[in-house]
Design a protein around this motif. Structure first.
Motif, PDB file in Angstrom:
ATOM      1  N   VAL A  11       0.852  -1.184   0.000  1.00 36.54           N
ATOM      2  CA  VAL A  11       0.000   0.000   0.000  1.00 36.54           C
ATOM      3  C   VAL A  11       0.893   1.241   0.000  1.00 36.54           C
ATOM      4  O   VAL A  11       1.687   1.450   0.922  1.00 36.54           O
ATOM      5  N   GLU A  61     -10.385  -4.841  -1.685  1.00 41.69           N
ATOM      6  CA  GLU A  61     -11.361  -3.801  -2.040  1.00 41.69           C
ATOM      7  C   GLU A  61     -11.408  -2.711  -0.961  1.00 41.69           C
ATOM      8  O   GLU A  61     -11.445  -1.516  -1.276  1.00 41.69           O
ATOM      9  N   ARG A  64      -8.437  -0.385  -1.049  1.00 44.72           N
ATOM     10  CA  ARG A  64      -8.528   0.564  -2.170  1.00 44.72           C
ATOM     11  C   ARG A  64      -9.738   1.488  -2.071  1.00 44.72           C
ATOM     12  O   ARG A  64      -9.899   2.381  -2.900  1.00 44.72           O
ATOM     13  N   LEU A  74      -1.976   4.033  -4.110  1.00 45.94           N
ATOM     14  CA  LEU A  74      -1.847   2.866  -4.987  1.00 45.94           C
ATOM     15  C   LEU A  74      -1.741   1.622  -4.127  1.00 45.94           C
ATOM     16  O   LEU A  74      -1.107   1.651  -3.070  1.00 45.94           O
ATOM     17  N   VAL A  75      -2.351   0.531  -4.586  1.00 39.63           N
ATOM     18  CA  VAL A  75      -2.189  -0.771  -3.940  1.00 39.63           C
ATOM     19  C   VAL A  75      -1.746  -1.761  -5.013  1.00 39.63           C
ATOM     20  O   VAL A  75      -2.443  -1.952  -6.010  1.00 39.63           O
ATOM     21  N   GLU A  77      -0.847  -5.634  -5.793  1.00 37.79           N
ATOM     22  CA  GLU A  77      -1.227  -6.927  -5.213  1.00 37.79           C
ATOM     23  C   GLU A  77      -0.494  -8.086  -5.858  1.00 37.79           C
ATOM     24  O   GLU A  77      -0.094  -8.013  -7.030  1.00 37.79           O
TER      25      GLU A  77
END
Length: 92
Positions: A11, A61, A64, A74-75, A77
Motif C-alpha cells: 500500500v 477492495e 482501495r 496505490l495498492v 497486489e
C-alpha cells in the motif's frame, strides 16, 4: 489442497503513523483472515492476508476503497497459494 489463498498487498501513500495497520487488522479480523500488516522503510505498508479468496478480495477492495486512515495512492497486489504459517492478524 487448501481452499485458502495468500494476498500480499503493498500500500503506497501516506499510510504510516495514521492508524492504517490498526484499521487493517480490524478489517482482517472481521473477515476471519490470518496474517499481518507491516510498515516498510520506504513508507509503504505491506499487508499479508490468508484465507478464502472471497475474503481476501474483500480486504483488497477495502484497502482501495477510500475509507482507510491516511491516504492510499496505490495498492499493488500479488496472489499466491496460502503458506498457512501465520495465525491471527498482527501489526508488525
Amino acid at each position: 489442497m487448501s481452499p485458502n489463498v495468500r494476498l500480499t498487498a503493498w500500500v503506497h501513500g501516506h499510510v504510516q503513523g495514521v492508524g492504517f495497520r490498526w484499521w487493517t487488522r480490524g478489517r482482517a479480523f472481521e473477515l476471519s483472515l490470518q496474517g499481518y500488516a507491516s510498515n516498510l522503510r520506504d513508507g509503504r505498508v505491506e499487508v499479508v492476508a490468508e484465507g478464502p479468496r472471497e475474503s481476501c478480495a474483500k480486504l483488497l477492495e477495502l484497502l482501495r476503497g477510500g475509507t482507510t486512515p491516511g491516504r492510499v495512492d496505490l495498492v499493488v497486489e500479488r496472489w499466491s497459494d496460502a503458506k498457512e504459517n501465520v495465525t491471527g492478524f498482527v501489526e508488525r
